[in-house]
Design a protein around this motif. Structure first.
Motif, mmCIF file in Angstrom:
data_model
loop_
_atom_site.group_PDB
_atom_site.id
_atom_site.type_symbol
_atom_site.label_atom_id
_atom_site.label_comp_id
_atom_site.label_asym_id
_atom_site.label_seq_id
_atom_site.Cartn_x
_atom_site.Cartn_y
_atom_site.Cartn_z
ATOM 1 N N ALA A 91 6.527 9.993 6.391
ATOM 2 C CA ALA A 91 7.054 11.064 5.556
ATOM 3 C C ALA A 91 6.211 11.244 4.303
ATOM 4 N N LEU A 92 5.794 10.134 3.681
ATOM 5 C CA LEU A 92 4.952 10.229 2.496
ATOM 6 C C LEU A 92 3.594 10.824 2.851
ATOM 7 N N LEU A 93 3.061 10.438 3.996
ATOM 8 C CA LEU A 93 1.811 11.042 4.464
ATOM 9 C C LEU A 93 1.994 12.543 4.654
ATOM 10 N N GLY A 94 3.131 12.934 5.227
ATOM 11 C CA GLY A 94 3.409 14.358 5.400
ATOM 12 C C GLY A 94 3.509 15.089 4.076
ATOM 13 N N LYS A 95 4.081 14.437 3.050
ATOM 14 C CA LYS A 95 4.170 15.064 1.730
ATOM 15 C C LYS A 95 2.789 15.269 1.129
ATOM 16 N N TYR A 96 1.908 14.297 1.308
ATOM 17 C CA TYR A 96 0.534 14.465 0.830
ATOM 18 C C TYR A 96 -0.110 15.674 1.513
ATOM 19 N N TYR A 97 0.064 15.767 2.830
ATOM 20 C CA TYR A 97 -0.521 16.900 3.557
ATOM 21 C C TYR A 97 0.049 18.227 3.057
ATOM 22 N N LEU A 98 1.366 18.277 2.863
ATOM 23 C CA LEU A 98 1.987 19.509 2.386
ATOM 24 C C LEU A 98 1.470 19.886 0.999
ATOM 25 N N LYS B 31 -8.187 14.266 -8.455
ATOM 26 C CA LYS B 31 -6.976 14.211 -7.634
ATOM 27 C C LYS B 31 -7.318 14.256 -6.152
ATOM 28 N N ASP B 32 -8.257 15.101 -5.755
ATOM 29 C CA ASP B 32 -8.609 15.211 -4.337
ATOM 30 C C ASP B 32 -9.148 13.893 -3.797
ATOM 31 N N THR B 33 -9.927 13.186 -4.606
ATOM 32 C CA THR B 33 -10.479 11.892 -4.180
ATOM 33 C C THR B 33 -9.349 10.887 -3.952
ATOM 34 N N ILE B 34 -8.381 10.875 -4.871
ATOM 35 C CA ILE B 34 -7.242 9.966 -4.734
ATOM 36 C C ILE B 34 -6.442 10.301 -3.486
ATOM 37 N N HIS B 35 -6.141 11.566 -3.295
ATOM 38 C CA HIS B 35 -5.357 11.984 -2.133
ATOM 39 C C HIS B 35 -6.074 11.649 -0.833
ATOM 40 N N ASN B 36 -7.357 11.923 -0.764
ATOM 41 C CA ASN B 36 -8.098 11.655 0.471
ATOM 42 C C ASN B 36 -8.075 10.171 0.813
ATOM 43 N N TYR B 37 -8.222 9.321 -0.208
ATOM 44 C CA TYR B 37 -8.193 7.876 0.028
ATOM 45 C C TYR B 37 -6.824 7.434 0.521
ATOM 46 N N LEU B 38 -5.773 7.886 -0.148
ATOM 47 C CA LEU B 38 -4.434 7.422 0.178
ATOM 48 C C LEU B 38 -3.917 8.010 1.490
ATOM 49 N N LYS C 260 0.831 -1.212 0.000
ATOM 50 C CA LYS C 260 0.000 0.000 0.000
ATOM 51 C C LYS C 260 0.859 1.253 0.000
ATOM 52 N N PHE C 261 2.004 1.208 0.680
ATOM 53 C CA PHE C 261 2.929 2.333 0.626
ATOM 54 C C PHE C 261 3.397 2.580 -0.802
ATOM 55 N N LEU C 262 3.797 1.499 -1.498
ATOM 56 C CA LEU C 262 4.289 1.649 -2.862
ATOM 57 C C LEU C 262 3.196 2.179 -3.790
ATOM 58 N N ARG C 263 1.960 1.763 -3.562
ATOM 59 C CA ARG C 263 0.857 2.297 -4.368
ATOM 60 C C ARG C 263 0.705 3.796 -4.106
ATOM 61 N N ALA C 264 0.743 4.188 -2.849
ATOM 62 C CA ALA C 264 0.614 5.613 -2.514
ATOM 63 C C ALA C 264 1.804 6.407 -3.048
ATOM 64 N N TYR C 265 2.988 5.786 -3.030
ATOM 65 C CA TYR C 265 4.191 6.437 -3.559
ATOM 66 C C TYR C 265 4.019 6.697 -5.059
ATOM 67 N N ALA C 266 3.523 5.700 -5.786
ATOM 68 C CA ALA C 266 3.334 5.841 -7.233
ATOM 69 C C ALA C 266 2.275 6.897 -7.550
ATOM 70 N N TYR C 267 1.176 6.869 -6.812
ATOM 71 C CA TYR C 267 0.092 7.821 -7.098
ATOM 72 C C TYR C 267 0.444 9.242 -6.674
ATOM 73 N N TYR C 268 1.375 9.381 -5.741
ATOM 74 C CA TYR C 268 1.833 10.740 -5.420
ATOM 75 C C TYR C 268 2.477 11.363 -6.653
ATOM 76 N N ASP C 269 3.347 10.601 -7.319
ATOM 77 C CA ASP C 269 4.004 11.114 -8.527
ATOM 78 C C ASP C 269 3.006 11.294 -9.666
ATOM 79 N N ASN D 250 -5.701 14.668 -12.223
ATOM 80 C CA ASN D 250 -6.680 13.593 -12.231
ATOM 81 C C ASN D 250 -6.182 12.440 -13.088
ATOM 82 N N VAL D 251 -6.144 11.238 -12.520
ATOM 83 C CA VAL D 251 -5.668 10.058 -13.256
ATOM 84 C C VAL D 251 -6.564 8.867 -12.926
ATOM 85 N N PRO D 252 -6.560 7.830 -13.761
ATOM 86 C CA PRO D 252 -7.300 6.609 -13.401
ATOM 87 C C PRO D 252 -6.760 6.038 -12.086
#
Length: 235
Positions: free
Chosen positions: A97-104, A60-67, A24-33, A40-42
């Motif tokens: 740290a990745l969660l913090g990047k999403y928040y930032l 994009k907001d929906t993806i970010h909120n989920y991840l 799940k981390f790797l999925r969130a890492y990929a979707y951050y980029d 907005n992406v699939p």
């Protein structure tokens, strides 16, 4: 991995949860980029078959909120540290740290400060003393490293293609204009007092401290560590 590991019966539950959390981390890492590049992406949360139609773009907001919720949920299942024999696996601080990047990225400053401060307070990580060496073999998995992608040593440019263009073991290649830094990047490096270089007494051409033969003096030392300039000698 997320779906299949959940079905395995002969595995300890802690190991199962750790593997799923890493995936799940790797999925969130990929979707951050992906969302940083295209917005907005699939957004796929299931295994695709050859007959599936491509999904429409998800906001994009929906993806970010989920991840963000998912990253927060996996932190308890990741270890505080990873032994050297398992370098490349995911420690708790990487997910934080990745969660913090999403928040930032989403402008949620208080939430970012809270989660990133947990990494600081853990005292497990410190800045690497030599910035120029941080992204070299000597800096791999250093005290500053939260997450790294491993490459194989002692072979010709394995696992990545960047070095083929800049630092290949097979033959040197003259830098092409396609990957020269743009002026905006070079000029974004501040003066040594942390202020922009434009109209700066430490750097501007009217300053007695400016020497045309060494125009990068009095600049953030990370400039010379990251970018070749006409002050460097190259092969």
């Amino acid at each position: 991995v997320i779906n299949k590991v959940a079905l395995i019966t002969d595995i300890e539950e802690a190991s199962r949860q750790r593997i799923i959390a890493e995936a799940k981390f790797l999925r969130a890492y990929a979707y951050y980029d992906l969302t940083a590049l295209w917005g907005n992406v699939p957004f796929y949360l299931h295994i695709l078959s050859g007959n599936d139609k491509p999904a429409a773009a998800t906001p994009k907001d929906t993806i970010h909120n989920y991840l963000v919720r998912e990253l927060d949920s996996i932190v308890p299942y990741l270890p505080e540290s990873v032994p050297a024999a398992q370098n490349g696996r995911i420690p708790k601080a990487a997910a934080q740290a990745l969660l913090g990047k999403y928040y930032l990225t989403d402008g949620k400053w208080a939430e970012a400060a809270t989660v990133l401060n947990q990494i600081i307070k853990s005292k497990r990580y410190t800045l690497y003393p030599d910035y120029a060496g941080l992204f070299t073999p000597s800096g791999e998995f250093s005290s500053e490293s939260l997450f790294e992608i491993n490459f194989k040593a002692q072979t010709v440019d394995p696992g990545e293609t960047f070095s083929v263009r800049i630092d290949t073991l097979s033959s040197p290649i003259v830098p092409s204009r396609l990957w020269r830094p743009i002026a905006n990047l070079v000029n974004s490096y501040l003066a040594i007092d942390g202020k922009p270089i434009s109209n700066h007494p430490l750097y501007g051409t009217k300053s007695p401290l400016y020497v045309s033969s060494t125009p990068y003096a009095n600049r953030d030392p990370r400039l010379r560590a990251n970018i070749y300039t006409n002050a460097d000698n190259t092969p």
